[in-house]
Design an enzyme around this catalytic site. Sequence first.
Site, PDB file in Angstrom:
ATOM      1  N   SER A 182       0.619  -1.796   0.225  1.00 43.37           N
ATOM      2  CA  SER A 182      -0.118   0.002   0.370  1.00 43.37           C
ATOM      3  C   SER A 182       0.279   1.140   0.499  1.00 43.37           C
ATOM      4  O   SER A 182       2.514   1.394   0.525  1.00 43.37           O
ATOM      5  CB  SER A 182      -1.212   0.275   0.543  1.00 43.37           C
ATOM      6  OG  SER A 182      -1.479   1.403   1.207  1.00 43.37           O
ATOM      7  N   TYR A 198      -2.614  -0.338  10.595  1.00 44.08           N
ATOM      8  CA  TYR A 198      -2.641  -0.610   9.259  1.00 44.08           C
ATOM      9  C   TYR A 198      -1.515  -0.275   8.836  1.00 44.08           C
ATOM     10  O   TYR A 198      -1.020  -1.316   7.850  1.00 44.08           O
ATOM     11  CB  TYR A 198      -3.638   0.189   8.582  1.00 44.08           C
ATOM     12  CG  TYR A 198      -3.805  -0.558   6.863  1.00 44.08           C
ATOM     13  CD1 TYR A 198      -4.482  -2.022   6.277  1.00 44.08           C
ATOM     14  CD2 TYR A 198      -3.709   0.400   5.750  1.00 44.08           C
ATOM     15  CE1 TYR A 198      -4.556  -1.939   4.953  1.00 44.08           C
ATOM     16  CE2 TYR A 198      -3.582   0.269   4.323  1.00 44.08           C
ATOM     17  CZ  TYR A 198      -3.949  -1.059   3.834  1.00 44.08           C
ATOM     18  OH  TYR A 198      -3.963  -1.460   2.767  1.00 44.08           O
TER      19      TYR A 198
END
Length: 286
Positions: free
Chosen positions: A135, A149
């Site tokens: 990501s 996250y």
Amino acid sequence: MKYALITGAAGGLAGACVEELCKDESWTIFAADITEDGLNALVERTNERVIPVVLDITSKESCEAAAKTIESIAGKLDVVVNAAGIHTMSSLVEGNITETVERMININVLGMIRVNKAVFPLIKEARGRIINFSSECGWEKPQPFNTPYAITKYAVEAYTIGLRRELNFLDVDVVKIQPGSFKTGMHNQATAGYEKILETTEYYKPVLTVLKPLMSTAMAHPNDKKYLVRTVIKTINSPHPRTNYKCKNTWYLAAINPVPDKIIDFGYKKIVDIGYKIMKKKGLAD
């Protein structure tokens, strides 16, 4: 015939990758997810070269069973795309933070490791490649309340680099993809997590109140998934893939990344302090 395994296939992004790849008659795709209904719906809108595999990536036994199923049908794997994952937002000092991070690591990091370990003999047989979804949060400085996250994606970055350097000796390519913001179920998970913090926080009511409009604005303008699908298909088919592909990373987060940490920290505090005073004056905050 070439064979691919794509995890998280019942989700929007991975499902879209399956739909695009199956248009190429040279590929058969094992579409894997824990959600059987979602897999069945995917099969209905694709073709006979999409084979559903019910897979729980938190279970070593489930991963090994999936590998045996693939071996019995194909005998090899030309590519595995690890796209399965979850996202939430949370404070690091409030709520069930330990359980939250443990669950996210179990799925986002250990799930990827389990899958790659289970199918590696099939990848080696085909001298195939491994593609891991990281990501933009894996290389940018973590943002407040999105750190759980980011922790998992930083771990994915380290794992993927180490795996690439190890498997380089066996002539197996390992590639990571770093997507920006795309409209998926993860957006809903992030929004729900933010609302939960806002409702239950003891320490951060002013902070979360001010930052909420900023988060909502960012969430309201996700990228079209076609760009990520295009990147994944390119990574699958390229004879000589790069080690890393960025895809529609958020420009303003990338822009502040080189800024010294002290300045970023100061900026966050000033934005919240000034923003909260303005919101109180306008009756938008308690």
